[in-house]
Design a protein around this motif. Structure first.
Motif, short mmCIF file in Angstrom:
data_model
loop_
_atom_site.label_atom_id
_atom_site.label_comp_id
_atom_site.label_asym_id
_atom_site.label_seq_id
_atom_site.Cartn_x
_atom_site.Cartn_y
_atom_site.Cartn_z
N SER A 70 0.83 -1.21 0.00
CA SER A 70 0.00 0.00 0.00
C SER A 70 0.86 1.26 0.00
N VAL A 71 1.94 1.24 0.80
CA VAL A 71 2.85 2.39 0.85
C VAL A 71 3.51 2.61 -0.51
N LYS A 72 3.93 1.50 -1.15
CA LYS A 72 4.57 1.62 -2.45
C LYS A 72 3.59 2.15 -3.50
N LEU A 73 2.36 1.67 -3.47
CA LEU A 73 1.34 2.16 -4.40
C LEU A 73 1.10 3.65 -4.20
N GLU A 74 1.04 4.08 -2.94
CA GLU A 74 0.84 5.50 -2.65
C GLU A 74 2.00 6.33 -3.19
N SER A 75 3.22 5.78 -3.09
CA SER A 75 4.39 6.47 -3.63
C SER A 75 4.29 6.63 -5.13
N GLU A 76 3.83 5.59 -5.80
CA GLU A 76 3.66 5.65 -7.25
C GLU A 76 2.58 6.66 -7.64
N ILE A 77 1.50 6.68 -6.86
CA ILE A 77 0.42 7.63 -7.13
C ILE A 77 0.91 9.06 -7.00
N GLU A 78 1.71 9.33 -5.95
CA GLU A 78 2.25 10.68 -5.76
C GLU A 78 3.21 11.04 -6.87
N PHE A 79 4.03 10.07 -7.29
CA PHE A 79 4.97 10.32 -8.39
C PHE A 79 4.25 10.69 -9.67
N GLU A 80 3.21 9.91 -10.01
CA GLU A 80 2.45 10.19 -11.22
C GLU A 80 1.74 11.53 -11.13
N GLY A 81 1.27 11.87 -9.93
CA GLY A 81 0.62 13.16 -9.75
C GLY A 81 1.57 14.32 -9.98
N GLN A 82 2.80 14.18 -9.51
CA GLN A 82 3.80 15.22 -9.74
C GLN A 82 4.14 15.33 -11.22
N MET A 83 4.23 14.19 -11.90
CA MET A 83 4.49 14.22 -13.34
C MET A 83 3.39 14.95 -14.08
N LYS A 84 2.14 14.69 -13.66
CA LYS A 84 0.99 15.32 -14.32
C LYS A 84 0.99 16.82 -14.10
N GLN A 283 -1.11 7.40 -19.30
CA GLN A 283 -0.78 7.90 -17.96
C GLN A 283 -2.05 8.01 -17.12
N ARG A 284 -3.12 8.48 -17.73
CA ARG A 284 -4.40 8.62 -17.00
C ARG A 284 -4.91 7.26 -16.54
N GLU A 285 -4.86 6.27 -17.43
CA GLU A 285 -5.34 4.93 -17.07
C GLU A 285 -4.43 4.28 -16.02
N TYR A 286 -3.14 4.55 -16.11
CA TYR A 286 -2.21 3.98 -15.13
C TYR A 286 -2.47 4.55 -13.74
N GLN A 287 -2.74 5.85 -13.65
CA GLN A 287 -3.05 6.45 -12.35
C GLN A 287 -4.32 5.85 -11.76
N THR A 288 -5.33 5.66 -12.59
CA THR A 288 -6.58 5.07 -12.11
C THR A 288 -6.34 3.64 -11.64
N TRP A 289 -5.53 2.90 -12.38
CA TRP A 289 -5.21 1.52 -12.00
C TRP A 289 -4.51 1.47 -10.65
N LEU A 290 -3.55 2.36 -10.44
CA LEU A 290 -2.85 2.42 -9.16
C LEU A 290 -3.82 2.65 -8.01
N LYS A 291 -4.73 3.60 -8.19
CA LYS A 291 -5.70 3.93 -7.14
C LYS A 291 -6.64 2.77 -6.87
N ASP A 292 -7.08 2.11 -7.93
CA ASP A 292 -7.99 0.96 -7.77
C ASP A 292 -7.32 -0.18 -7.02
N VAL A 293 -6.06 -0.46 -7.39
CA VAL A 293 -5.34 -1.54 -6.73
C VAL A 293 -5.10 -1.21 -5.26
N LYS A 294 -4.74 0.03 -4.95
CA LYS A 294 -4.50 0.45 -3.57
C LYS A 294 -5.79 0.34 -2.76
N GLU A 295 -6.90 0.77 -3.34
CA GLU A 295 -8.18 0.68 -2.63
C GLU A 295 -8.52 -0.78 -2.32
N PHE A 296 -8.22 -1.67 -3.26
CA PHE A 296 -8.49 -3.09 -3.04
C PHE A 296 -7.60 -3.66 -1.94
N VAL A 297 -6.30 -3.32 -1.99
CA VAL A 297 -5.37 -3.84 -0.99
C VAL A 297 -5.72 -3.33 0.41
#
Length: 299
Positions: A70-84, A283-297
């Motif tokens: 979950s922590v790693k997924l959150e890190s990826e989400i933040e990274f993608e958000g900064q890129m956006k 990039q948009r679909e990848y961000q959504t996927w990250l959030k969905d997976v984190k919510e599930f975990v």
């Protein structure tokens, strides 16, 4: 290219994560669990069997990797958000959406993107998919360049390759220049031109280096076969003769068919727009996927 930047930025931490996870799995595999040991004992009574089937599982520890994942997924989400936040909408995308006669149909969660328009009594549909990004092999595009590696290639040929002599003099600087001029990802286009009661043309093409390269130019009396919206239609279309390979046609006929498409909006502007929009959607679909997976975990 944004895909390359994101992949390079994420590759190092992901490699470390895979290494640590592998080490953890191997260390655990080397130590047989108490449950495995007890399973070798004969079941002498119903009472023992009951204790084995309930208490052992009830005392099993909770999942250990969930929190770390979950922590790693959150890190990826933040990274993608900064890129956006640092990204700007490419001019090619902005201009096309504002000035093109095509209407964009992009459903979140779907790989395919569709452009549609009317041209007289015709309905024109252009479909492309971000799946091309996942299957893209950069080395395949430059196989021809590699074959010319021993020859001197002048910068006037597009500036993508320096001569062998210039590479020797420039060293790392030449390598950096080659990376900066990386070509966009080629994208397959499925184009359908349909007339009521007259069937449809189905054109398979490639958007590459700002050009539309026609590969096949088919005709189907049944427009449904050209669209291939169902598995049954796609299967039936395989049994229908749609026409000869495009490259085998008379050269003048090929040119006129390409102009036919240009007149309907399948132009250089579209060829530039598609790869750039593909990158944005991925990039948009990848961000959504990250959030969905984190919510599930986390659930």
């Amino acid at each position: 290219m944004m895909m390359s930047l994101r992949a390079a930025a994420r590759s190092a931490p992901r490699a470390l994560t895979r290494l640590s996870s592998t080490a953890i799995r191997q260390s655990r595999a080397a130590q047989p669990s108490s449950l495995l040991k007890s399973s070798w004992a004969p079941l002498r009574s119903t009472q023992f069997a009951s204790a084995f089937s309930t208490s052992q599982f009830r005392q099993a520890p909770a999942a250990e990797v969930d929190e770390e994942l979950s922590v790693k997924l959150e890190s990826e989400i933040e990274f993608e958000g900064q890129m956006k936040e640092n990204e700007q909408l490419p001019a090619s995308v902005k201009d096309f959406l504002e000035n093109s006669p095509f209407e964009l149909q992009d459903t979140p969660g779907k790989e395919d993107v569709t452009l549609t328009r009317k041209f007289g009594n015709e309905t024109i549909t252009v479909t492309f998919s971000i799946n091309d990004l996942a299957n893209y092999e950069p080395d395949d595009v430059y196989n021809e360049d590699a074959a010319l590696g021993d020859e001197d290639v002048q910068s006037s040929e597009g500036g993508r390759r320096a001569s062998s002599q210039a590479e020797g003099e420039e060293g790392l600087g030449g390598e950096e220049e080659a990376e900066d001029t990386e070509a966009p990802v080629p994208c397959r286009l499925n184009i359908v031109v349909e007339k009521p009661g007259k069937g449809a043309l189905n054109i398979e093409a490639l958007a590459q280096d700002g050009s539309v390269l026609v590969e096949n130019f088919y005709y189907f009396k049944d427009a449904g076969l050209a669209r291939g919206e169902t598995a049954e239609a796609a299967h039936t279309a395989q049994d229908v003769y749609p026409g000869p390979p495009f490259g085998s046609l008379d050269e003048d006929l090929q040119i006129l068919m390409e102009r036919y498409l240009e007149e309907r909006g399948v132009t250089q502007a579209l060829a530039v727009f598609v790869p750039d929009y593909m990158d944005i959607k991925e990039q948009r679909e990848y961000q959504t996927w990250l959030k969905d997976v984190k919510e599930f975990v986390d659930a």
